[in-house]
Design an enzyme around this catalytic site. Structure first.
Site, PDB file in Angstrom:
ATOM      1  N   MET A   1      51.322  43.517  39.313  1.00 47.08           N
ATOM      2  CA  MET A   1      52.010  42.635  38.371  1.00 47.08           C
ATOM      3  C   MET A   1      53.522  42.913  38.294  1.00 47.08           C
ATOM      4  O   MET A   1      54.137  42.784  37.240  1.00 47.08           O
ATOM      5  CB  MET A   1      51.370  42.754  36.986  1.00 47.08           C
ATOM      6  CG  MET A   1      49.890  42.410  36.976  1.00 47.08           C
ATOM      7  SD  MET A   1      49.499  40.784  37.679  1.00 47.08           S
ATOM      8  CE  MET A   1      49.906  39.741  36.294  1.00 47.08           C
ATOM      9  N   ARG A   2      54.113  43.292  39.415  1.00 48.03           N
ATOM     10  CA  ARG A   2      55.565  43.502  39.482  1.00 48.03           C
ATOM     11  C   ARG A   2      56.140  42.642  40.583  1.00 48.03           C
ATOM     12  O   ARG A   2      55.538  42.563  41.677  1.00 48.03           O
ATOM     13  CB  ARG A   2      55.894  44.965  39.794  1.00 48.03           C
ATOM     14  CG  ARG A   2      55.356  45.945  38.789  1.00 48.03           C
ATOM     15  CD  ARG A   2      56.199  45.951  37.537  1.00 48.03           C
ATOM     16  NE  ARG A   2      55.675  46.840  36.534  1.00 48.03           N
ATOM     17  CZ  ARG A   2      56.251  47.020  35.351  1.00 48.03           C
ATOM     18  NH1 ARG A   2      57.359  46.377  35.030  1.00 48.03           N
ATOM     19  NH2 ARG A   2      55.717  47.837  34.478  1.00 48.03           N
TER      20      ARG A   2
ATOM     21  N   HIS B   1      47.325  34.893  44.017  1.00 45.22           N
ATOM     22  CA  HIS B   1      47.819  34.354  42.747  1.00 45.22           C
ATOM     23  C   HIS B   1      46.728  33.496  42.093  1.00 45.22           C
ATOM     24  O   HIS B   1      46.084  32.697  42.766  1.00 45.22           O
ATOM     25  CB  HIS B   1      49.079  33.515  42.988  1.00 45.22           C
ATOM     26  CG  HIS B   1      49.633  32.987  41.713  1.00 45.22           C
ATOM     27  ND1 HIS B   1      50.317  33.799  40.828  1.00 45.22           N
ATOM     28  CD2 HIS B   1      49.569  31.773  41.143  1.00 45.22           C
ATOM     29  CE1 HIS B   1      50.637  33.090  39.764  1.00 45.22           C
ATOM     30  NE2 HIS B   1      50.203  31.853  39.930  1.00 45.22           N
TER      31      HIS B   1
HETATM   32  C1  GAR Z   1      43.740  38.414  39.670  1.00 52.01           C
HETATM   33  O1  GAR Z   1      43.291  37.272  38.985  1.00 52.01           O
HETATM   34  C2  GAR Z   1      44.974  38.091  40.483  1.00 52.01           C
HETATM   35  O2  GAR Z   1      44.972  36.794  41.009  1.00 52.01           O
HETATM   36  C3  GAR Z   1      46.041  38.230  39.437  1.00 52.01           C
HETATM   37  O3  GAR Z   1      45.681  39.349  38.681  1.00 52.01           O
HETATM   38  C4  GAR Z   1      44.253  39.469  38.687  1.00 52.01           C
HETATM   39  C5  GAR Z   1      43.935  40.865  39.130  1.00 52.01           C
HETATM   40  O4  GAR Z   1      42.565  41.125  38.998  1.00 52.01           O
HETATM   41  N1  GAR Z   1      47.347  38.390  40.036  1.00 52.01           N
HETATM   42  C6  GAR Z   1      48.455  37.934  39.481  1.00 52.01           C
HETATM   43  O5  GAR Z   1      48.491  37.326  38.433  1.00 52.01           O
HETATM   44  C7  GAR Z   1      49.709  38.231  40.283  1.00 52.01           C
HETATM   45  N2  GAR Z   1      50.824  37.577  39.706  1.00 52.01           N
HETATM   46  P1  GAR Z   1      41.936  42.413  39.672  1.00 52.01           P
HETATM   47  O6  GAR Z   1      42.813  43.612  39.255  1.00 52.01           O
HETATM   48  O7  GAR Z   1      40.576  42.512  39.065  1.00 52.01           O
HETATM   49  O8  GAR Z   1      41.924  42.220  41.151  1.00 52.01           O
END
Ligand code: GAR
Length: 265
Positions: A135-136, A159
């Protein structure tokens, strides 16, 4: 040409996408292996998923690095090869009108964190870096040091929305609140903007009237766990080409964009 690839992963949270990738490596759906897992967050539960398999893990503590710089904005903390002008002109996270002081602090703190991230990553040899719920935003400082061959980008992200809609940190929430009847997820190569790089693959799902935001997230994640391994395997099979496309619009304006072409097997 098919090959066995070494994959580095960056996560911030629970790591269910990392788990899907690890399992796909174990079953052979991905011809590769995860060689490290890093996080910006020391509490990321997903780190345990890697540790359980004896995969090396590390943390670059972004929150602490950013706080330290804000408390003491000492330019000595910046890497010697950091050029604010260069990085600012390349990045497209911020609109031109954004407060320049905010942009500067963002890019400086990210470069300081990214030096640490690079130091940790570069002790491993890898072919592909996957962002699995990381998330960075990675700045051009980092990207240019990983993508050393411009024709062959090697940082992928997943995403939780059908890009280019709903970039940012809460794709499923944004999809749900907007009242969309279809949601989806996207895997793309990273570029210098926010969730704006060339798209590799997308999957979608129907949103029913009775669905809650949790239902949307669960349906989306189930698609992510299939989509990410598929896209990684296309990379391993050397089927992804990034090409610059040029179109003339009805208004005679020229539209150009780098897109992924998928080579048929
Ligand atoms: C997932 O839904 C991914 O698409 C999102 O974070 C979640 C992580 O889940 N990514 C973002 O929002 C990136 N900007 P996880 O840790 O269970 O894989």
């Amino acid at each position: 040409m098919k090959s066995f690839i070494r994959i580095g992963a960056l996560i911030s949270g629970s790591g269910t996408n990392l788990e899907a990738i690890l399992k796909a490596c174990e079953t052979g759906d991905i011809s590769g292996q995860v060689v490290f897992t890093g996080s910006d967050n020391p509490e990321a539960a997903g780190l345990k998923r890697a540790e359980r398999r004896n995969i090396p893990t590390f943390v670059t503590n972004y929150r602490r690095i950013i706080k330290d710089y804000r408390n003491n904005p000492d330019p000595q903390k910046l890497p010697r090869d950091f050029s604010l002008d260069e990085i600012r002109s390349k990045q497209s996270f911020f609109a031109k009108a954004t407060d320049p002081a905010k942009v500067e602090t963002f890019l400086r703190t990210r470069a300081i964190a990214e030096v640490d991230l690079l130091k940790q990553i570069q002790s491993f040899s890898f072919d592909l870096l996957v962002l699995a719920g990381f998330m960075r935003n990675l700045s051009p400082y980092f990207i240019d040091r990983i993508n050393t061959d411009p024709a062959r980008p090697r940082i992928m992200n997943i995403h939780p929305a059908l890009l280019p809609l709903f970039a940012g940190t809460d794709g499923y929430g944004d999809t749900f609140r907007y009242g969309c009847k279809v949601g989806g997820c996207t895997v793309h190569f990273i570029d210098y903007g926010e969730d704006s790089g060339p798209i590799i693959g997308q999957r979608c799902f129907a949103i029913q009237e009775t669905d809650t935001i949790e239902d949307v997230k669960n349906k989306g994640l189930a698609e992510e766990w299939k989509l990410y391994p598929e896209c990684i395997q296309m990379f391993a099979d050397n089927r992804l080409r990034v090409v610059k496309m040029t179109h003339t619009l009805p208004s005679r304006k020229i539209y150009q964009r780098r897109v992924v072409k998928i080579i048929q097997e």
